[in-house]
Motif scaffolding. Structure first.
Motif, PDB file in Angstrom:
ATOM      1  N   ASP A 188       0.488  -1.255   0.546  1.00 58.60           N
ATOM      2  CA  ASP A 188       0.031  -0.020   0.129  1.00 58.60           C
ATOM      3  C   ASP A 188       0.796   1.332   0.286  1.00 58.60           C
ATOM      4  O   ASP A 188       0.987   1.409   1.035  1.00 58.60           O
ATOM      5  N   ALA A 189       0.597   2.104  -0.793  1.00 60.75           N
ATOM      6  CA  ALA A 189       1.957   3.308  -0.751  1.00 60.75           C
ATOM      7  C   ALA A 189       1.430   4.666   0.045  1.00 60.75           C
ATOM      8  O   ALA A 189       1.983   5.268  -0.028  1.00 60.75           O
ATOM      9  N   SER A 190       0.322   4.569   0.215  1.00 57.81           N
ATOM     10  CA  SER A 190      -0.151   5.292   1.191  1.00 57.81           C
ATOM     11  C   SER A 190       0.636   5.507   2.573  1.00 57.81           C
ATOM     12  O   SER A 190       0.629   6.328   3.000  1.00 57.81           O
ATOM     13  N   ASN A 191       1.430   4.801   3.048  1.00 61.65           N
ATOM     14  CA  ASN A 191       2.402   4.750   3.761  1.00 61.65           C
ATOM     15  C   ASN A 191       3.464   4.730   3.659  1.00 61.65           C
ATOM     16  O   ASN A 191       4.840   4.204   4.391  1.00 61.65           O
ATOM     17  N   ILE A 192       4.114   5.355   2.420  1.00 55.25           N
ATOM     18  CA  ILE A 192       5.809   4.692   1.809  1.00 55.25           C
ATOM     19  C   ILE A 192       6.177   5.642   3.319  1.00 55.25           C
ATOM     20  O   ILE A 192       7.246   5.251   3.810  1.00 55.25           O
ATOM     21  N   ASP A 193       5.782   7.205   3.727  1.00 56.09           N
ATOM     22  CA  ASP A 193       6.832   7.362   4.518  1.00 56.09           C
ATOM     23  C   ASP A 193       7.222   6.961   5.978  1.00 56.09           C
ATOM     24  O   ASP A 193       8.050   7.184   6.609  1.00 56.09           O
ATOM     25  N   PHE A 245       9.704  -4.384  -4.439  1.00 51.52           N
ATOM     26  CA  PHE A 245       9.666  -6.193  -4.792  1.00 51.52           C
ATOM     27  C   PHE A 245       7.943  -5.978  -4.348  1.00 51.52           C
ATOM     28  O   PHE A 245       7.189  -6.567  -4.802  1.00 51.52           O
ATOM     29  N   SER A 246       7.725  -5.946  -3.478  1.00 50.40           N
ATOM     30  CA  SER A 246       6.048  -6.490  -2.947  1.00 50.40           C
ATOM     31  C   SER A 246       5.574  -5.736  -2.806  1.00 50.40           C
ATOM     32  O   SER A 246       4.349  -5.772  -3.719  1.00 50.40           O
ATOM     33  N   SER A 247       5.385  -4.761  -3.540  1.00 50.24           N
ATOM     34  CA  SER A 247       4.259  -4.014  -3.969  1.00 50.24           C
ATOM     35  C   SER A 247       4.241  -3.720  -5.254  1.00 50.24           C
ATOM     36  O   SER A 247       3.226  -3.809  -5.990  1.00 50.24           O
ATOM     37  N   SER A 248       5.247  -4.308  -6.424  1.00 54.49           N
ATOM     38  CA  SER A 248       5.072  -5.124  -7.245  1.00 54.49           C
ATOM     39  C   SER A 248       4.690  -6.655  -7.157  1.00 54.49           C
ATOM     40  O   SER A 248       4.382  -7.220  -8.664  1.00 54.49           O
ATOM     41  N   GLN A 269      19.516  -4.157 -19.981  1.00 55.03           N
ATOM     42  CA  GLN A 269      18.119  -3.462 -19.943  1.00 55.03           C
ATOM     43  C   GLN A 269      18.346  -2.450 -18.747  1.00 55.03           C
ATOM     44  O   GLN A 269      17.193  -2.184 -18.177  1.00 55.03           O
ATOM     45  N   GLY A 270      19.630  -1.782 -18.354  1.00 54.43           N
ATOM     46  CA  GLY A 270      20.011  -0.781 -17.709  1.00 54.43           C
ATOM     47  C   GLY A 270      19.470   0.793 -18.044  1.00 54.43           C
ATOM     48  O   GLY A 270      19.002   1.485 -16.563  1.00 54.43           O
ATOM     49  N   GLU A 271      18.911   0.820 -19.438  1.00 54.45           N
ATOM     50  CA  GLU A 271      17.824   1.959 -19.733  1.00 54.45           C
ATOM     51  C   GLU A 271      16.632   1.881 -19.004  1.00 54.45           C
ATOM     52  O   GLU A 271      16.065   2.512 -18.678  1.00 54.45           O
ATOM     53  N   TRP A 272      16.023   0.636 -19.360  1.00 50.44           N
ATOM     54  CA  TRP A 272      14.743   0.633 -18.499  1.00 50.44           C
ATOM     55  C   TRP A 272      14.199   0.567 -17.596  1.00 50.44           C
ATOM     56  O   TRP A 272      13.709   0.658 -16.713  1.00 50.44           O
ATOM     57  N   ILE A 273      15.887  -0.080 -17.002  1.00 47.71           N
ATOM     58  CA  ILE A 273      15.761   0.227 -15.031  1.00 47.71           C
ATOM     59  C   ILE A 273      16.058   1.079 -14.852  1.00 47.71           C
ATOM     60  O   ILE A 273      15.406   1.941 -13.728  1.00 47.71           O
ATOM     61  N   LYS A 274      16.613   1.877 -15.483  1.00 46.71           N
ATOM     62  CA  LYS A 274      16.874   3.406 -14.858  1.00 46.71           C
ATOM     63  C   LYS A 274      15.707   4.358 -14.962  1.00 46.71           C
ATOM     64  O   LYS A 274      15.543   4.350 -14.203  1.00 46.71           O
ATOM     65  N   ALA A 275      14.854   4.143 -15.982  1.00 48.16           N
ATOM     66  CA  ALA A 275      13.585   4.472 -16.384  1.00 48.16           C
ATOM     67  C   ALA A 275      12.862   4.665 -15.279  1.00 48.16           C
ATOM     68  O   ALA A 275      11.882   5.114 -14.547  1.00 48.16           O
ATOM     69  N   PHE A 276      12.312   2.996 -14.862  1.00 53.08           N
ATOM     70  CA  PHE A 276      11.045   2.624 -14.247  1.00 53.08           C
ATOM     71  C   PHE A 276      11.611   2.964 -12.886  1.00 53.08           C
ATOM     72  O   PHE A 276      10.814   3.488 -11.903  1.00 53.08           O
ATOM     73  N   LEU A 277      13.411   2.976 -12.588  1.00 54.75           N
ATOM     74  CA  LEU A 277      13.231   3.187 -11.083  1.00 54.75           C
ATOM     75  C   LEU A 277      13.189   4.901 -10.610  1.00 54.75           C
ATOM     76  O   LEU A 277      12.529   4.786  -9.555  1.00 54.75           O
ATOM     77  N   ALA A 328       8.553   5.757  -6.412  1.00 55.45           N
ATOM     78  CA  ALA A 328       7.902   7.055  -5.409  1.00 55.45           C
ATOM     79  C   ALA A 328       8.990   6.649  -3.686  1.00 55.45           C
ATOM     80  O   ALA A 328       9.571   7.650  -2.701  1.00 55.45           O
ATOM     81  N   VAL A 329       8.896   5.214  -4.014  1.00 62.10           N
ATOM     82  CA  VAL A 329       9.602   4.215  -2.844  1.00 62.10           C
ATOM     83  C   VAL A 329      10.712   4.574  -2.369  1.00 62.10           C
ATOM     84  O   VAL A 329      11.830   4.750  -1.148  1.00 62.10           O
ATOM     85  N   LEU A 330      11.493   4.417  -3.977  1.00 57.91           N
ATOM     86  CA  LEU A 330      13.132   4.458  -3.507  1.00 57.91           C
ATOM     87  C   LEU A 330      13.326   6.395  -3.657  1.00 57.91           C
ATOM     88  O   LEU A 330      13.606   6.976  -3.954  1.00 57.91           O
ATOM     89  N   THR A 331      14.287   6.601  -2.112  1.00 58.29           N
ATOM     90  CA  THR A 331      13.866   8.035  -1.498  1.00 58.29           C
ATOM     91  C   THR A 331      15.419   8.415  -1.831  1.00 58.29           C
ATOM     92  O   THR A 331      15.713   9.427  -1.988  1.00 58.29           O
TER      93      THR A 331
END
Length: 170
Positions: free
Chosen positions: A1-6, A20-23, A114-122, A126-129
């Motif tokens: 649940d993205a509502s409690n990321i903080d 990984f869990s959210s995906s 796959q580096g470009e895809w990975i970079k764009a995806f990341l 928002a979970v990655l701060t």
């Protein structure tokens, strides 16, 4: 649940775990691209270290070496390998198991291909701060893609069904 990321994550490892869990531990586009890449590299019935090494050399300009001891003055990629970006050399510990060496080469190929895809995806997560979180997640996604290259889900499922899900046979 993205509502409690903080309130969930305090460390890069926890943030990657949350990603990984959210995906649901499934990244369809990356898995499909990695499976296709593995299928393009394979020359026999199984993706072998030699196939991967040749692809890394011919398509990515990467040299793979095997040494009894890893160089001390280059970036380690764990206990079994090191990476020298200046001369694009992946050094594998010669005492590592064939399966480990195969995975390490596949991870390098996955990260490079796959580096470009990975970079764009990341960048969109928002979970990655922090940069440390994105770097750790990038390594994890490269490993995920390497696994998809080496053990494509559909092939594994077909094999599992053919041996009636016999763990010893798998």
């Amino acid at each position: 649940d993205a509502s409690n990321i903080d309130t969930r994550s305090e460390t890069p490892a926890e943030e990657v775990e949350d990603l990984f869990s959210s995906s649901n531990n499934y990244f369809a586009d990356l898995e499909e691209a990695a499976t296709d890449l593995g299928n393009n590299i394979i020359r026999g019935g199984r993706l072998l270290e030699g196939d991967l090494t040749e692809f890394a050399r011919s398509k990515l300009g990467v040299t793979i070496t095997h040494e009894a001891k890893l160089p001390a003055d280059v970036g380690r990629l764990g206990k079994l390998s090191s990476w020298e970006p200046e001369n694009r050399t992946l050094t594998l510990l010669s005492t590592a198991s064939p399966a480990n060496r195969r995975f390490l080469v596949a991870r390098l190929i996955a990260g490079r291909s796959q580096g470009e895809w990975i970079k764009a995806f990341l960048e969109d997560q928002a979970v990655l701060t922090s940069d440390a979180s994105r770097e750790r997640a990038g390594r994890a996604l490269s490993a995920y893609a390497a696994s998809a290259m080496l053990m494509p889900y559909e092939t594994f499922l077909e094999t599992a069904r053919s041996v009636r899900y016999d763990i010893d046979a798998l």
